[in-house]
Design a protein around this motif. Structure first.
Motif, PDB file in Angstrom:
ATOM      1  N   LEU A 178      -0.836   2.662  18.428  1.00  0.00           N
ATOM      2  CA  LEU A 178      -1.262   2.748  17.037  1.00  0.00           C
ATOM      3  C   LEU A 178      -2.440   4.004  17.111  1.00  0.00           C
ATOM      4  CD1 LEU A 178      -1.771  -0.961  15.491  1.00  0.00           C
ATOM      5  CD2 LEU A 178       0.098   0.867  15.288  1.00  0.00           C
TER       6      LEU A 178
ATOM      7  N   ASP B  89      -5.360   3.058  12.759  1.00  0.00           N
ATOM      8  CA  ASP B  89      -4.534   1.789  12.220  1.00  0.00           C
ATOM      9  C   ASP B  89      -5.129   0.392  13.345  1.00  0.00           C
ATOM     10  OD1 ASP B  89      -1.744   3.913  12.870  1.00  0.00           O
ATOM     11  OD2 ASP B  89      -2.738   3.529  10.892  1.00  0.00           O
TER      12      ASP B  89
ATOM     13  N   TYR C 142      -2.245  -5.187   6.143  1.00  0.00           N
ATOM     14  CA  TYR C 142      -2.282  -3.897   6.808  1.00  0.00           C
ATOM     15  C   TYR C 142      -1.544  -2.928   5.867  1.00  0.00           C
ATOM     16  CZ  TYR C 142      -1.382  -0.481  10.416  1.00  0.00           C
ATOM     17  OH  TYR C 142      -1.449   0.688  11.269  1.00  0.00           O
ATOM     18  N   GLU C 143      -0.605  -3.185   5.192  1.00  0.00           N
ATOM     19  CA  GLU C 143      -0.131  -2.078   4.661  1.00  0.00           C
ATOM     20  C   GLU C 143      -0.701  -1.535   3.285  1.00  0.00           C
ATOM     21  OE1 GLU C 143       4.132  -3.498   3.916  1.00  0.00           O
ATOM     22  OE2 GLU C 143       4.671  -3.293   6.029  1.00  0.00           O
TER      23      GLU C 143
ATOM     24  N   ALA D 152      -2.266   2.938   5.355  1.00  0.00           N
ATOM     25  CA  ALA D 152      -2.068   2.590   6.662  1.00  0.00           C
ATOM     26  C   ALA D 152      -0.471   2.470   6.470  1.00  0.00           C
ATOM     27  CB  ALA D 152      -2.605   1.293   7.363  1.00  0.00           C
ATOM     28  N   ARG D 153       0.394   3.225   7.608  1.00  0.00           N
ATOM     29  CA  ARG D 153       1.762   2.987   7.772  1.00  0.00           C
ATOM     30  C   ARG D 153       2.170   1.584   7.841  1.00  0.00           C
ATOM     31  NH1 ARG D 153       4.528   3.082  12.166  1.00  0.00           N
ATOM     32  NH2 ARG D 153       3.328   3.312  14.267  1.00  0.00           N
TER      33      ARG D 153
END
Length: 372
Positions: A3, A7, A39-40, A49-50
Motif C-alpha cells: 500500500l 493508504d 477505507y473506500e 482511497a482506492r
C-alpha cells in the motif's frame, strides 16, 4: 500487495475506529464490510482511497502489523488488535466492567467473554490485558479462574468493590461461610478463600471470616465483650494501670475468650489498637506517658484520700498549721502509707495525685484559695 503510505494511514484509522467500538478487536470476517466501506469512503484530498478486495484487505492488515509505527497487532489469522486503553484508559471498557461488577462481585471468564462479545480464543489475551492494567483481579481456583474488580476501576465503581460489599454484609466485623458465598456469587472453595485471605479481604477463622475492611467494627465488638473485665482490673488498682499493663490486660482478656489473635496475625496490631481505642472511649480513659487512668473514678479516689488525710491531720494536730507547706509536711507520712497496688509506679502515681489534690483542698478550705 504494497500500500502507498497514505493508504496505510487511512486503513489504520479505520481499524482504530472499529476497534474502539469493539474493545480493541478487529475481526476481519465479521467486520469486512465496515473495513472496506470505511477505507473506500475515506477523504484523502481530491481522490478517495482506492478500493481493496477482501484478500487484499487481509494481506494489507497483516503487512501493517510489521510496521513499528502502526499500532496494530495480529493475534491470529484474521484477528487484529488495537490497544484501546491509551494513557487515560477506555471508558467503554470501564463502563462495562463497573456495570458488570455492580451486579456480580466475582465472575467467570465465560461471563467476561459474553459481556465483551469475544471469540473463545481471545478471552485469555483480553483478560491478561485487563489484569495488567488493574481493571480486574484474577482469582485462581483450581483449574478455573474467577475475576473481581481491580483497583484501577474502584474510583468509578461507587463502592462496588468486593471489600466494600464484604464490609456492608459483615456482622460485628465477621461474615459466615454461607453469606460469603452469597456476596461473591460463586462457591467459596478453598482456593477462593485462600485468594481472599492472601489479598487482604478476609481472615479465615474456621467456618466464619473476619472482614479486614470491618476490623474497626470487630474491634468494637471485642471491646464490648471484655469491657467489664478490663473495668474490674482498673477498679482493683484504684482506677489506674501502667500503659503496658493496660495493653496486656486487653490482649489477655481477648485471648481468654477468642482465638482470633493467633489466627489473624497479619492484622493483630490493628485489632488490639482498635479494641484499646474503643475501651478508651467507653471507659473514659486518659493516657499519660506511663499511666492510663479512668478519669472520673480516679479523680474521686484522689478526692477521697485527700479529704481523709486532711481530716486525720487536723485530728492529730493540737494547733493547726499556719502555712500550706506545713500542712503538706504533716501529711507526708499519710501519703507514703498509700498502697493501692503491688506496683511501685502505680503507688507513686496515686500518691502524687492525692498529694496534688490535698494541696488544692487545703488551700481552698483552710486559706480561702490565697495560700498560693
Amino acid at each position: 500487495m504494497t500500500l502507498l503510505p497514505v493508504d496505510t494511514d487511512v486503513l489504520e484509522d479505520v481499524c482504530r475506529d472499529i476497534a474502539q467500538d469493539n474493545y480493541g478487536f478487529v475481526y476481519v470476517a465479521d467486520q469486512k464490510k465496515e473495513l472496506k466501506s470505511g477505507y473506500e469512503s475515506a477523504d484523502v484530498g481530491l481522490l478517495n482511497a482506492r478500493s481493496l478486495t477482501a484478500s487484499e484487505l487481509r494481506e494489507a492488515l497483516t503487512g501493517m502489523t510489521a510496521d513499528e509505527f502502526v499500532d496494530l497487532d495480529q493475534l491470529r489469522d484474521g484477528v487484529f488488535y488495537v490497544d484501546p486503553f491509551g494513557v487515560k484508559g477506555n471508558m467503554n471498557i470501564t463502563r462495562e466492567l463497573t456495570n458488570l461488577f455492580g451486579q456480580r462481585l466475582v465472575v467467570t471468564g465465560e461471563t467476561l467473554r459474553s459481556r465483551f462479545s469475544l471469540a473463545i480464543d481471545d478471552l485469555d489475551f483480553f483478560v491478561d490485558e485487563l489484569a495488567e492494567r488493574d481493571y480486574v483481579r484474577r482469582i485462581t481456583a483450581g483449574k478455573r479462574d474467577y475475576y473481581t474488580i481491580g483497583p484501577q476501576l474502584k474510583e468509578h465503581a461507587d463502592d462496588v468493590g468486593l471489600d466494600s460489599r464484604l464490609q456492608s454484609e459483615a456482622s460485628d466485623g465477621k461474615i459466615a461461610h454461607g453469606d460469603l458465598e452469597s456476596v461473591i456469587d460463586v462457591a467459596a472453595t478453598s482456593d477462593v478463600i485462600r485468594y481472599l485471605d492472601r489479598e487482604g479481604y478476609i481472615v479465615d477463622l474456621d467456618g466464619e471470616y473476619l472482614v479486614e475492611e470491618a476490623i474497626d467494627e470487630y474491634a468494637q465488638f471485642l471491646a464490648t465483650e471484655i469491657e467489664e473485665a478490663v473495668e474490674n482490673e482498673f477498679e482493683g488498682s484504684s482506677y489506674v494501670l501502667r500503659s503496658g499493663e493496660f495493653e496486656q490486660v486487653v490482649e489477655n482478656e481477648i485471648d481468654t475468650r477468642f482465638d482470633v489473635l493467633s489466627k489473624a496475625r497479619t492484622v493483630r496490631p490493628e485489632i488490639l489498637e482498635g479494641a484499646r481505642d474503643t475501651l478508651t472511649d467507653r471507659l473514659g480513659l486518659e493516657h499519660g506517658r506511663e499511666m492510663v487512668e479512668v478519669v472520673e473514678p480516679f479523680r474521686a479516689v484522689a478526692e477521697d484520700h485527700a479529704r481523709r488525710i486532711r481530716s486525720e491531720v487536723k485530728a492529730e494536730t493540737d494547733q493547726l498549721p499556719g502555712t500550706l507547706p506545713e500542712w503538706i509536711e504533716l501529711a507526708e507520712d499519710h501519703f507514703e502509707e498509700l498502697q493501692v497496688s503491688s506496683t511501685t509506679a502505680v503507688n507513686e502515681h496515686v500518691r502524687d495525685a492525692v498529694r496534688e489534690r490535698y494541696r488544692s483542698l487545703v488551700n481552698e478550705e483552710e486559706f480561702g484559695g490565697m495560700a498560693e
